[in-house]
Design an enzyme around this catalytic site. Structure first.
Site, PDB file in Angstrom:
ATOM      1  N   LYS A  40       0.849  -1.201   0.000  1.00 54.73           N
ATOM      2  CA  LYS A  40       0.000   0.000   0.000  1.00 54.73           C
ATOM      3  C   LYS A  40       0.886   1.252   0.000  1.00 54.73           C
ATOM      4  CE  LYS A  40      -0.291  -0.198   5.059  1.00 54.73           C
ATOM      5  NZ  LYS A  40      -1.114  -0.603   6.216  1.00 54.73           N
ATOM      6  N   TYR A 263      14.036  31.892   3.730  1.00 47.84           N
ATOM      7  CA  TYR A 263      12.814  32.582   4.180  1.00 47.84           C
ATOM      8  C   TYR A 263      12.908  32.932   5.658  1.00 47.84           C
ATOM      9  CZ  TYR A 263      10.170  31.315  -0.031  1.00 47.84           C
ATOM     10  OH  TYR A 263       9.718  31.185  -1.307  1.00 47.84           O
TER      11      TYR A 263
HETATM   12  C1  LIG Z   1      -0.378  -1.590   6.902  1.00 44.63           C
HETATM   13  C2  LIG Z   1      -0.945  -2.844   7.434  1.00 44.63           C
HETATM   14  C3  LIG Z   1      -0.118  -3.975   7.605  1.00 44.63           C
HETATM   15  C4  LIG Z   1       1.382  -3.921   7.439  1.00 44.63           C
HETATM   16  O1  LIG Z   1       1.939  -3.339   8.582  1.00 44.63           O
HETATM   17  P1  LIG Z   1       3.527  -3.324   8.838  1.00 44.63           P
HETATM   18  O2  LIG Z   1       3.655  -2.862  10.222  1.00 44.63           O
HETATM   19  O3  LIG Z   1       4.081  -2.341   7.856  1.00 44.63           O
HETATM   20  O4  LIG Z   1       4.009  -4.692   8.579  1.00 44.63           O
HETATM   21  C5  LIG Z   1      -0.712  -5.155   7.985  1.00 44.63           C
HETATM   22  N1  LIG Z   1      -2.052  -5.232   8.207  1.00 44.63           N
HETATM   23  C6  LIG Z   1      -2.863  -4.167   8.075  1.00 44.63           C
HETATM   24  C7  LIG Z   1      -4.313  -4.320   8.341  1.00 44.63           C
HETATM   25  C8  LIG Z   1      -2.333  -2.939   7.699  1.00 44.63           C
HETATM   26  O5  LIG Z   1      -3.150  -1.878   7.581  1.00 44.63           O
END
Ligand SMILES: *Cc1c(COP(=O)(O)O)cnc(C)c1O
Length: 368
Positions: A40, A263
């Site tokens: 993601k 700035y």
């Molecule tokens: C983002 C997410 C993961 C992965 O988490 P990490 O800590 O990066 O391994 C796993 N399960 C769900 C539901 C998530 O939203």
């Protein structure tokens, strides 16, 4: 956003390190454990398509947070199983079904809205989300889960999985973790029917709660070589950070004592000083609170002086350097290195946020 291809500011992702990190985690888990790579948010800034293409032969599938991220992978020709872990709009269900993307069902209300919509759900792959204590999305008790299982199977959907997510798997105190685990096990024990897969482990759970693996793990942060706990828990694995960030000096000048830089004129030179300008700024994810952080030039730490602008930062150099001199913002330079965790510590946040915020304006290069 268009990437700035004609700018020296570049993220380099070493895909082989991601593979190495993946194997490091899996070697320590029971052999039959299935692995979902969480890609993601553009694979935490590393590039979802490239990471997924590289890993697709080795993982069970990929997890995304929304349907568009899943469609991006399908568009790139990735045919591995995909799971969207967030709640998708009812109207997007036909897209999920057409592209064989598994969706998460987190409430009876959503399920009933789907059925009332008249959308064809036959064969739709679904995973039920159980909220055992995270408090974001999911069914909160066994009875509502059972009701959902009955509803979805009657409607011809495929009960492909059930999962939960732990809120404190990266902390020393495991009281909340154990309470969530107990709750999840109770829900599982009362299921009217077993799904194909039960999964509960993010990176932290897969590393520090190995006893809690059900059928599959969902690995994000560790794949990229980052410690999900920051510096709270020791990393028992040999992880290798996969991402580096570099740029170069595009302007170098010597200014007299009493010159102001940037700035707000927040920095005044106290002596005659060499100042270098680097083409990266808060629009790239190098946020304004990075003023005072040090980058690496010629093996030495050089401070970001003056405000961070949208597109540029200024650094104090120990001497004159030619235009084009390499600047390391994340990674190794000579004997020294800067890690994503260094950025996170400086900004008082977590390493996840640092890599996710590296914007699309920065070109991604890939090495193996
Ligand atoms: C983002 C997410 C993961 C992965 O988490 P990490 O800590 O990066 O391994 C796993 N399960 C769900 C539901 C998530 O939203």
């Amino acid at each position: 956003m268009i990437s700035a291809w004609h700018r020296p500011t570049v993220v380099t992702v070493n895909l082989e390190k991601i593979r190495h990190n993946f194997h490091q985690v899996m070697q320590n888990l029971p052999k039959k454990t299935q692995a979902w790579a969480v890609v993601k948010a553009n694979a935490y800034g590393h590039g979802a398509v490239e990471v997924a293409k590289y890993l697709q032969g080795e993982v069970t599938g990929f997890c995304l947070s929304n349907i568009d991220e899943a469609l991006e992978l399908r568009g790139a020709g990735i045919d591995a199983p995909l799971l969207v872990m967030g709640v998708i709009p009812i109207e997007a269900v036909p897209l999920a079904r057409t592209h064989q993307i598994a969706v998460t069902i987190a409430s009876q209300e959503w399920l009933e809205k789907l059925l009332a919509s008249g959308i064809d759900t036959v064969g739709l792959q679904v995973h039920l989300k159980v909220d055992t204590g995270m408090g974001r999305i999911g069914f909160r008790d066994g009875q509502s889960v059972s009701q959902a299982v009955q509803t979805l199977t009657t409607a011809g959907m495929v009960f492909a999985g059930i999962f939960t997510h732990f809120a404190t798997a990266d902390e020393k105190d495991d009281e909340q973790f154990q309470a969530q685990l107990t709750c999840f096990k109770e829900v599982l024990a009362n299921l009217p029917q077993k799904p194909d897969r039960v999964h509960a482990s993010n990176s932290a759970t897969a590393i520090w709660h190995k006893e809690t693996i059900f059928d599959a793990v969902r690995l994000g942060d560790v794949l990229y070589g980052l410690n999900p706990s920051g510096e709270t828990l020791e990393m028992p694995l040999d992880l290798r950070p996969a991402l580096s960030l570099a740029s170069s000096l595009v302007h170098v000048k010597e200014v007299p004592a009493g010159s102001s830089i940037g700035y707000g004129a927040t920095y005044q030179t106290s002596n005659s000083e060499w100042i270098g300008t680097v083409p990266i700024g808060y629009a790239d994810g190098l946020t304004r609170d990075m003023q005072g952080f040090k980058v690496l030039i010629d093996g030495q730490f050089c401070e970001i002086i003056g405000r961070v602008s949208m597109d540029q930062i200024t650094v104090r150099l120990p001497k004159a350097y030619p235009l084009g001199t390499a600047v390391t913002l994340i990674g190794q330079n000579g004997q020294c290195q800067i890690t994503v965790q260094d950025w996170a510590n400086y900004r008082e946040t977590i390493n996840y946020e640092i890599v996710c915020l590296l914007s699309d304006r920065i070109v991604r290069h890939y090495s193996q």
